[in-house]
Design a protein around this motif. Structure first.
Motif, PDB file in Angstrom:
ATOM      1  N   GLN A 196       0.908  -1.364  -0.320  1.00  0.00           N
ATOM      2  CA  GLN A 196      -0.156  -0.311  -0.051  1.00  0.00           C
ATOM      3  C   GLN A 196       0.741   1.312   0.135  1.00  0.00           C
ATOM      4  OE1 GLN A 196      -2.127  -0.717   3.008  1.00  0.00           O
ATOM      5  NE2 GLN A 196      -4.333  -1.386   2.182  1.00  0.00           N
ATOM      6  N   GLN A 197       2.116   1.374   0.489  1.00  0.00           N
ATOM      7  CA  GLN A 197       3.060   1.903   0.437  1.00  0.00           C
ATOM      8  C   GLN A 197       3.694   2.393  -0.851  1.00  0.00           C
ATOM      9  OE1 GLN A 197       5.598   2.830   3.779  1.00  0.00           O
ATOM     10  NE2 GLN A 197       4.536   1.881   5.021  1.00  0.00           N
ATOM     11  N   VAL A 198       3.843   1.430  -1.934  1.00  0.00           N
ATOM     12  CA  VAL A 198       4.294   1.923  -2.204  1.00  0.00           C
ATOM     13  C   VAL A 198       3.078   1.974  -3.734  1.00  0.00           C
ATOM     14  CG1 VAL A 198       4.856   0.605  -4.908  1.00  0.00           C
ATOM     15  CG2 VAL A 198       5.484  -0.387  -2.402  1.00  0.00           C
ATOM     16  N   ILE A 199       2.091   1.809  -3.502  1.00  0.00           N
ATOM     17  CA  ILE A 199       0.599   2.424  -4.380  1.00  0.00           C
ATOM     18  C   ILE A 199       0.914   4.236  -3.775  1.00  0.00           C
ATOM     19  CG2 ILE A 199      -1.208   2.145  -4.987  1.00  0.00           C
ATOM     20  CD1 ILE A 199      -1.986  -0.183  -3.863  1.00  0.00           C
ATOM     21  N   TYR A 200       0.885   4.156  -2.508  1.00  0.00           N
ATOM     22  CA  TYR A 200       0.473   5.360  -2.481  1.00  0.00           C
ATOM     23  C   TYR A 200       1.969   6.639  -2.839  1.00  0.00           C
ATOM     24  CZ  TYR A 200      -1.220   9.280   1.253  1.00  0.00           C
ATOM     25  OH  TYR A 200      -1.780  10.648   1.749  1.00  0.00           O
ATOM     26  N   GLN A 201       3.161   6.052  -2.566  1.00  0.00           N
ATOM     27  CA  GLN A 201       4.652   6.473  -3.211  1.00  0.00           C
ATOM     28  C   GLN A 201       3.911   7.456  -4.716  1.00  0.00           C
ATOM     29  OE1 GLN A 201       6.621   3.864  -4.773  1.00  0.00           O
ATOM     30  NE2 GLN A 201       8.549   5.096  -4.527  1.00  0.00           N
ATOM     31  N   LYS A 202       3.058   5.822  -5.445  1.00  0.00           N
ATOM     32  CA  LYS A 202       3.281   6.851  -6.594  1.00  0.00           C
ATOM     33  C   LYS A 202       1.714   7.163  -7.051  1.00  0.00           C
ATOM     34  CE  LYS A 202       4.415   2.309  -8.724  1.00  0.00           C
ATOM     35  NZ  LYS A 202       4.014   0.291  -8.862  1.00  0.00           N
ATOM     36  N   THR A 203       1.323   7.272  -5.985  1.00  0.00           N
ATOM     37  CA  THR A 203       0.451   8.942  -6.211  1.00  0.00           C
ATOM     38  C   THR A 203       0.671  10.018  -6.115  1.00  0.00           C
ATOM     39  OG1 THR A 203      -1.539   7.253  -5.510  1.00  0.00           O
ATOM     40  CG2 THR A 203      -1.994   9.222  -5.407  1.00  0.00           C
ATOM     41  N   ILE A 204       1.564  10.171  -4.951  1.00  0.00           N
ATOM     42  CA  ILE A 204       2.047  11.398  -4.876  1.00  0.00           C
ATOM     43  C   ILE A 204       3.188  11.831  -5.389  1.00  0.00           C
ATOM     44  CG2 ILE A 204       3.861  12.654  -2.864  1.00  0.00           C
ATOM     45  CD1 ILE A 204       2.611  10.450  -0.822  1.00  0.00           C
ATOM     46  N   LEU A 205       3.916  10.795  -6.693  1.00  0.00           N
ATOM     47  CA  LEU A 205       5.094  11.171  -7.576  1.00  0.00           C
ATOM     48  C   LEU A 205       3.915  11.179  -8.583  1.00  0.00           C
ATOM     49  CD1 LEU A 205       7.714   8.675  -6.579  1.00  0.00           C
ATOM     50  CD2 LEU A 205       7.547  11.042  -6.269  1.00  0.00           C
ATOM     51  N   LYS A 206       2.686  10.750  -8.566  1.00  0.00           N
ATOM     52  CA  LYS A 206       2.350  11.359 -10.222  1.00  0.00           C
ATOM     53  C   LYS A 206       1.619  12.985  -9.819  1.00  0.00           C
ATOM     54  CE  LYS A 206      -0.029   7.544 -10.529  1.00  0.00           C
ATOM     55  NZ  LYS A 206      -0.806   6.184 -11.010  1.00  0.00           N
ATOM     56  N   SER A 207       1.230  12.733  -8.434  1.00  0.00           N
ATOM     57  CA  SER A 207       0.394  14.312  -8.350  1.00  0.00           C
ATOM     58  C   SER A 207       1.432  15.765  -8.593  1.00  0.00           C
ATOM     59  CB  SER A 207       0.170  14.071  -7.102  1.00  0.00           C
ATOM     60  OG  SER A 207      -0.768  15.875  -7.033  1.00  0.00           O
ATOM     61  N   ILE A 208       2.256  15.402  -8.046  1.00  0.00           N
ATOM     62  CA  ILE A 208       3.544  16.265  -8.279  1.00  0.00           C
ATOM     63  C   ILE A 208       3.965  16.455  -9.599  1.00  0.00           C
ATOM     64  CG2 ILE A 208       6.292  16.999  -7.637  1.00  0.00           C
ATOM     65  CD1 ILE A 208       5.265  14.218  -4.556  1.00  0.00           C
ATOM     66  N   ILE A 209       4.303  15.319 -10.395  1.00  0.00           N
ATOM     67  CA  ILE A 209       4.700  15.828 -11.984  1.00  0.00           C
ATOM     68  C   ILE A 209       4.151  16.015 -12.944  1.00  0.00           C
ATOM     69  CG2 ILE A 209       5.290  13.725 -13.905  1.00  0.00           C
ATOM     70  CD1 ILE A 209       6.437  12.147 -12.089  1.00  0.00           C
ATOM     71  N   ASN A 210       2.319  16.185 -12.344  1.00  0.00           N
ATOM     72  CA  ASN A 210       0.931  16.424 -13.418  1.00  0.00           C
ATOM     73  C   ASN A 210       1.360  17.876 -13.143  1.00  0.00           C
ATOM     74  OD1 ASN A 210       0.480  14.194 -14.345  1.00  0.00           O
ATOM     75  ND2 ASN A 210      -1.192  13.600 -12.879  1.00  0.00           N
ATOM     76  N   THR A 211       1.366  18.107 -11.660  1.00  0.00           N
ATOM     77  CA  THR A 211       1.786  20.016 -11.550  1.00  0.00           C
ATOM     78  C   THR A 211       2.828  20.330 -11.884  1.00  0.00           C
ATOM     79  OG1 THR A 211       0.809  19.637  -9.190  1.00  0.00           O
ATOM     80  CG2 THR A 211       1.628  21.887  -9.768  1.00  0.00           C
ATOM     81  N   GLN A 212       3.686  19.664 -12.607  1.00  0.00           N
ATOM     82  CA  GLN A 212       5.086  19.921 -13.220  1.00  0.00           C
ATOM     83  C   GLN A 212       4.480  21.043 -14.774  1.00  0.00           C
ATOM     84  OE1 GLN A 212       7.298  21.814 -12.226  1.00  0.00           O
ATOM     85  NE2 GLN A 212       8.540  22.176 -13.972  1.00  0.00           N
ATOM     86  N   LEU A 213       3.901  19.338 -15.208  1.00  0.00           N
ATOM     87  CA  LEU A 213       3.350  18.932 -16.307  1.00  0.00           C
ATOM     88  C   LEU A 213       2.421  20.525 -16.935  1.00  0.00           C
ATOM     89  CD1 LEU A 213       2.546  15.052 -16.754  1.00  0.00           C
ATOM     90  CD2 LEU A 213       4.898  17.072 -17.496  1.00  0.00           C
ATOM     91  N   GLN A 214       1.587  20.166 -16.146  1.00  0.00           N
ATOM     92  CA  GLN A 214       0.892  21.832 -16.588  1.00  0.00           C
ATOM     93  C   GLN A 214       1.153  23.006 -16.583  1.00  0.00           C
ATOM     94  OE1 GLN A 214      -2.367  22.130 -13.309  1.00  0.00           O
ATOM     95  NE2 GLN A 214      -2.601  19.841 -13.592  1.00  0.00           N
ATOM     96  N   SER A 215       2.575  22.987 -16.730  1.00  0.00           N
ATOM     97  CA  SER A 215       3.476  24.249 -16.406  1.00  0.00           C
ATOM     98  C   SER A 215       4.189  24.590 -17.447  1.00  0.00           C
ATOM     99  CB  SER A 215       4.743  24.619 -15.438  1.00  0.00           C
ATOM    100  OG  SER A 215       5.154  23.479 -15.287  1.00  0.00           O
ATOM    101  N   LEU A 216       4.806  23.128 -18.189  1.00  0.00           N
ATOM    102  CA  LEU A 216       5.346  23.306 -19.660  1.00  0.00           C
ATOM    103  C   LEU A 216       4.156  23.728 -20.328  1.00  0.00           C
ATOM    104  CD1 LEU A 216       6.553  19.820 -19.059  1.00  0.00           C
ATOM    105  CD2 LEU A 216       7.415  21.673 -18.452  1.00  0.00           C
ATOM    106  N   PRO A 217       5.836  23.653 -22.327  1.00  0.00           N
ATOM    107  CA  PRO A 217       4.502  24.317 -23.057  1.00  0.00           C
ATOM    108  C   PRO A 217       4.151  23.087 -23.382  1.00  0.00           C
ATOM    109  CG  PRO A 217       7.106  24.914 -22.887  1.00  0.00           C
ATOM    110  CD  PRO A 217       6.766  24.264 -21.904  1.00  0.00           C
TER     111      PRO A 217
END
Length: 325
Positions: A196-217
């Motif tokens: 479950q920690q692995v799944i939660y880790q991926k959830t957090i990382l994807k959220s951080i990355i998606n925030t960054q992707l929104q700022s890209l051209p």
């Protein structure tokens, strides 16, 4: 008898002379003593925030020494008494992390309010710190690497915008990525199994990355979308759908992953396909990047060149913004 000669000094020369005398005096006086005292150093409020316990400070100092990232358990950085209210009670000045602080000063017309349930026990704080240390930071680099991390039990995020007629809507995200602080909710981490920690880790990382992707051209994903651009958000039935299925017998032949389009055919009815929007395609591949190793993805999709090309393109984009696989 000698006659006294008058000495005439022009106004310009007089000003020059006076300036020279002033500079000379200042130079001599500055050299007459080497006793220069530096002002008191201002305490780093991010490293020594208000209200931290001695145990908190041990975790924070060790974390900063190892990662050069500030660790917080409370969003208050400083509380300083600056005056007295009319009723005689003290008046304080507060400085907090300002989670929604934006360099542009523009919040897009949204009103954002944060409230936090804090971690209360030293055990929870230690476990949360270790989770971030071992499961989150090793995968973040470049522009994704945080300035500070706020570890809390729960994030209460209220936001209003035009679509909700400016009513405040409450959500409880697992992570909120700000420009100078990333808040992560880790209240249930002690009750999670390792899987479950692995799944939660991926959830957090994807959220951080998606925030960054929104700022890209938007052009960042042109090559990724190019393979399926002609088919996103389209549908067809009967003869058109039959011709489509002959050309693309599976979603993978077109370059889509599982669930990339809905299709119906014999014996369930007439042939039809309905392909999702491009944002779903990106989300599907983002999940795949975190759910598969290169080897396991190739084992499943290696016979589909478009799928492999899009997978590798997305991993390249992620690497360029700082994702460490």
């Amino acid at each position: 008898m000698k006659k006294n000669k008058s000495i005439y000094i022009s106004s310009k020369s007089l000003l020059f002379l006076m300036a020279y005398i002033v500079v000379t005096v200042l130079t001599i006086s500055s050299c007459s003593s080497d006793d220069v005292e530096a002002g008191a150093l201002k305490e780093d409020e991010w490293l020594h925030p208000y209200g931290t316990s001695s145990y908190d400070q041990i975790l924070q100092m060790n974390f900063y020494t190892k990662n050069h990232v500030y660790l917080l358990f409370n969003d208050t950085l400083k509380k300083e008494r600056v005056g007295t209210n009319p009723d005689g009670s003290p008046f304080y000045n507060y400085e907090d992390v300002k989670l929604n602080y934006k360099l542009t000063g523009n919040n897009g017309g949204q009103e954002e309010v944060f409230q936090f349930n804090y971690l209360s026990s030293d055990t929870d704080k230690k476990t949360g710190t270790e989770f971030v240390q071992n499961q989150i930071l090793p995968h973040l680099g470049g522009s994704l690497f945080p300035f500070s991390i706020l570890i809390v039990d729960k994030i209460n995020y209220y936001v209003s915008n035009a679509s909700t007629y400016y009513e405040m809507t409450l959500t409880n995200p697992s992570v909120y990525t700000g420009s100078r602080c990333t808040a992560i909710a880790l209240g249930n981490i002690l009750n999670m199994t390792s899987d479950q920690q692995v799944i939660y880790q991926k959830t957090i990382l994807k959220s951080i990355i998606n925030t960054q992707l929104q700022s890209l051209p938007s052009s960042t994903f042109d090559d990724f979308y190019a393979y399926c651009n002609a088919y996103y958000s389209t549908y067809a039935m009967n003869d058109d759908a039959t011709a489509f299925f002959k050309k693309y017998p599976t979603p993978y032949n077109l370059g889509l992953l599982d669930g990339g389009y809905y299709s119906y055919g014999a014996p369930y009815g007439f042939p039809i396909y309905n392909i999702k929007a491009k944002s779903y395609d990106l989300a599907d591949y983002t999940n795949a990047v975190f759910d598969y190793t290169d080897e396991s993805f190739k084992a499943k999709y290696g016979q589909y060149p478009i799928v492999m090309a899009k997978f590798n393109l997305l991993k390249k984009i992620f690497s360029e913004i700082g994702v460490i696989f």
